[in-house]
Design a protein around this motif. Sequence first.
Motif, PDB file in Angstrom:
ATOM      1  N   GLY A 129       0.797  -1.223   0.000  1.00 33.39           N
ATOM      2  CA  GLY A 129       0.000   0.000   0.000  1.00 33.39           C
ATOM      3  C   GLY A 129       0.828   1.271   0.000  1.00 33.39           C
ATOM      4  O   GLY A 129       0.335   2.336   0.395  1.00 33.39           O
ATOM      5  N   LEU A 130       2.071   1.177  -0.467  1.00 32.98           N
ATOM      6  CA  LEU A 130       2.962   2.337  -0.470  1.00 32.98           C
ATOM      7  C   LEU A 130       3.101   2.966  -1.845  1.00 32.98           C
ATOM      8  O   LEU A 130       3.779   3.989  -1.980  1.00 32.98           O
ATOM      9  N   ARG A 131       2.495   2.353  -2.857  1.00 35.12           N
ATOM     10  CA  ARG A 131       2.564   2.959  -4.183  1.00 35.12           C
ATOM     11  C   ARG A 131       1.640   4.175  -4.228  1.00 35.12           C
ATOM     12  O   ARG A 131       0.636   4.233  -3.528  1.00 35.12           O
ATOM     13  N   ASP A 132       2.008   5.137  -5.047  1.00 38.40           N
ATOM     14  CA  ASP A 132       1.258   6.393  -5.177  1.00 38.40           C
ATOM     15  C   ASP A 132       1.195   7.138  -3.849  1.00 38.40           C
ATOM     16  O   ASP A 132       0.159   7.706  -3.476  1.00 38.40           O
ATOM     17  N   SER A 133       2.316   7.117  -3.120  1.00 33.90           N
ATOM     18  CA  SER A 133       2.413   7.869  -1.877  1.00 33.90           C
ATOM     19  C   SER A 133       3.816   8.443  -1.758  1.00 33.90           C
ATOM     20  O   SER A 133       4.786   7.847  -2.244  1.00 33.90           O
ATOM     21  N   LEU A 134       3.911   9.590  -1.118  1.00 30.78           N
ATOM     22  CA  LEU A 134       5.221  10.205  -0.926  1.00 30.78           C
ATOM     23  C   LEU A 134       6.078   9.383   0.032  1.00 30.78           C
ATOM     24  O   LEU A 134       7.300   9.353  -0.100  1.00 30.78           O
ATOM     25  N   LEU A 135       5.438   8.690   0.987  1.00 34.14           N
ATOM     26  CA  LEU A 135       6.186   7.833   1.902  1.00 34.14           C
ATOM     27  C   LEU A 135       6.876   6.710   1.127  1.00 34.14           C
ATOM     28  O   LEU A 135       8.056   6.406   1.360  1.00 34.14           O
ATOM     29  N   GLY A 136       6.160   6.081   0.203  1.00 35.53           N
ATOM     30  CA  GLY A 136       6.766   5.037  -0.611  1.00 35.53           C
ATOM     31  C   GLY A 136       7.905   5.568  -1.459  1.00 35.53           C
ATOM     32  O   GLY A 136       8.935   4.901  -1.621  1.00 35.53           O
ATOM     33  N   LEU A 137       7.749   6.777  -1.990  1.00 39.99           N
ATOM     34  CA  LEU A 137       8.809   7.379  -2.795  1.00 39.99           C
ATOM     35  C   LEU A 137      10.040   7.669  -1.938  1.00 39.99           C
ATOM     36  O   LEU A 137      11.173   7.468  -2.386  1.00 39.99           O
ATOM     37  N   MET A 138       9.818   8.122  -0.707  1.00 43.86           N
ATOM     38  CA  MET A 138      10.947   8.359   0.203  1.00 43.86           C
ATOM     39  C   MET A 138      11.688   7.059   0.496  1.00 43.86           C
ATOM     40  O   MET A 138      12.924   7.022   0.491  1.00 43.86           O
ATOM     41  N   LEU A 139      10.943   6.000   0.766  1.00 44.87           N
ATOM     42  CA  LEU A 139      11.570   4.718   1.097  1.00 44.87           C
ATOM     43  C   LEU A 139      12.389   4.173  -0.056  1.00 44.87           C
ATOM     44  O   LEU A 139      13.511   3.693   0.135  1.00 44.87           O
ATOM     45  N   VAL A 140      11.851   4.243  -1.257  1.00 42.69           N
ATOM     46  CA  VAL A 140      12.592   3.714  -2.402  1.00 42.69           C
ATOM     47  C   VAL A 140      13.814   4.578  -2.688  1.00 42.69           C
ATOM     48  O   VAL A 140      14.860   4.069  -3.110  1.00 42.69           O
ATOM     49  N   ASN A 141      13.733   5.873  -2.430  1.00 46.66           N
ATOM     50  CA  ASN A 141      14.903   6.744  -2.589  1.00 46.66           C
ATOM     51  C   ASN A 141      16.016   6.345  -1.627  1.00 46.66           C
ATOM     52  O   ASN A 141      17.200   6.301  -1.993  1.00 46.66           O
ATOM     53  N   VAL A 142      15.629   6.058  -0.379  1.00 48.52           N
ATOM     54  CA  VAL A 142      16.627   5.653   0.616  1.00 48.52           C
ATOM     55  C   VAL A 142      17.277   4.338   0.208  1.00 48.52           C
ATOM     56  O   VAL A 142      18.511   4.187   0.258  1.00 48.52           O
ATOM     57  N   VAL A 143      16.474   3.382  -0.223  1.00 48.08           N
ATOM     58  CA  VAL A 143      17.005   2.067  -0.592  1.00 48.08           C
ATOM     59  C   VAL A 143      17.957   2.175  -1.778  1.00 48.08           C
ATOM     60  O   VAL A 143      19.037   1.557  -1.789  1.00 48.08           O
ATOM     61  N   VAL A 144      17.591   2.964  -2.769  1.00 44.72           N
ATOM     62  CA  VAL A 144      18.380   3.034  -3.997  1.00 44.72           C
ATOM     63  C   VAL A 144      19.693   3.781  -3.793  1.00 44.72           C
ATOM     64  O   VAL A 144      20.728   3.418  -4.360  1.00 44.72           O
ATOM     65  N   THR A 145      19.682   4.826  -2.972  1.00 45.13           N
ATOM     66  CA  THR A 145      20.878   5.663  -2.820  1.00 45.13           C
ATOM     67  C   THR A 145      21.731   5.305  -1.596  1.00 45.13           C
ATOM     68  O   THR A 145      22.804   5.867  -1.429  1.00 45.13           O
ATOM     69  N   LEU A 146      21.262   4.376  -0.773  1.00 46.78           N
ATOM     70  CA  LEU A 146      22.050   3.984   0.395  1.00 46.78           C
ATOM     71  C   LEU A 146      23.424   3.430   0.013  1.00 46.78           C
ATOM     72  O   LEU A 146      24.422   3.761   0.672  1.00 46.78           O
ATOM     73  N   PRO A 147      23.554   2.583  -1.016  1.00 42.40           N
ATOM     74  CA  PRO A 147      24.898   2.123  -1.393  1.00 42.40           C
ATOM     75  C   PRO A 147      25.851   3.249  -1.761  1.00 42.40           C
ATOM     76  O   PRO A 147      27.055   3.166  -1.490  1.00 42.40           O
ATOM     77  N   VAL A 148      25.340   4.313  -2.380  1.00 39.75           N
ATOM     78  CA  VAL A 148      26.185   5.458  -2.730  1.00 39.75           C
ATOM     79  C   VAL A 148      26.727   6.110  -1.462  1.00 39.75           C
ATOM     80  O   VAL A 148      27.923   6.426  -1.367  1.00 39.75           O
TER      81      VAL A 148
END
Length: 272
Positions: A129-148
């Motif tokens: 239930g996180l799609r189409d939400s800013l919270l879901g976008l924040m979480l995916v941003n953290v996951v994707v950029t954490l290795p950097v």
Amino acid sequence: MRGPAVARRLVLAVYALLIIVPLVVIVGGSFKTTQDLFAAPFGLPTRPTLDNYVTVLSRQNLLRVLGNSVLVVAVSVPVTLLLGSLVAFAVARLPRWPSRILYAVFAVGLAVPAQAVMIPQYVQFDRLGLRDSLLGLMLVNVVVTLPVAVFILAGFLKTLPAELYEAAELDGAGPWAAYRRIAVPVSYPSLAATAIFLVVMHWNDLLYPLLFIDDPDKRTLPLALLDFQGEYLTEYPLLFTGVVVASLPMIVAYAFLQRHFVAGITAGAVKG
């Protein structure tokens, strides 16, 4: 003047032109009408107008869109820095083999293209239930950029002398205290440089908002700029105006953080 110096200056001049010409076209085009832009795309505006800025600010509900982008960046960047600094501290302080294994796990995150895992991410976020939400976008941003963040911060923390941590241990400081009192304070330049990288990545991200966001009220700036590009017609003056408006916060942030950025990218370059 020697040949290598001439060649170096020639390469720098060509590179400067590649940067300046598009910049002049975009900034100048934001003050032109469509007719003036196509008549002289590389020329300065002869009849400058602010109509494009008025249209963009009113037509795109830019304040809401801007607020969404600011909120996503303001949450994603600190969370990524916190988690990244904790992992980097563990990489720097763990024994050799556990440290290498942990670092390799996050290095894989840099090697795997984001597009390769988008479908599983979409399905998983939709189920939660996180799609189409800013919270879901924040979480995916953290996951994707954490290795950097881990890659940059671990490279700096590994250069710190072990004597710093040994002195803290003699004073009775545990790992958490060493992280708070030693690792974080001495890493401020590196943290600032990493923050700038993350802000730029999150602010300019189009792919994930395009994939995850459907609600017009939850769009971010890059996603809103797509409205100026139609199937048969692209409103280039409005598109250029939107690009200028979206770039202004980045320019202001870099102007204030430039000193920290330069210090951060050179931190650890020379080890005493």
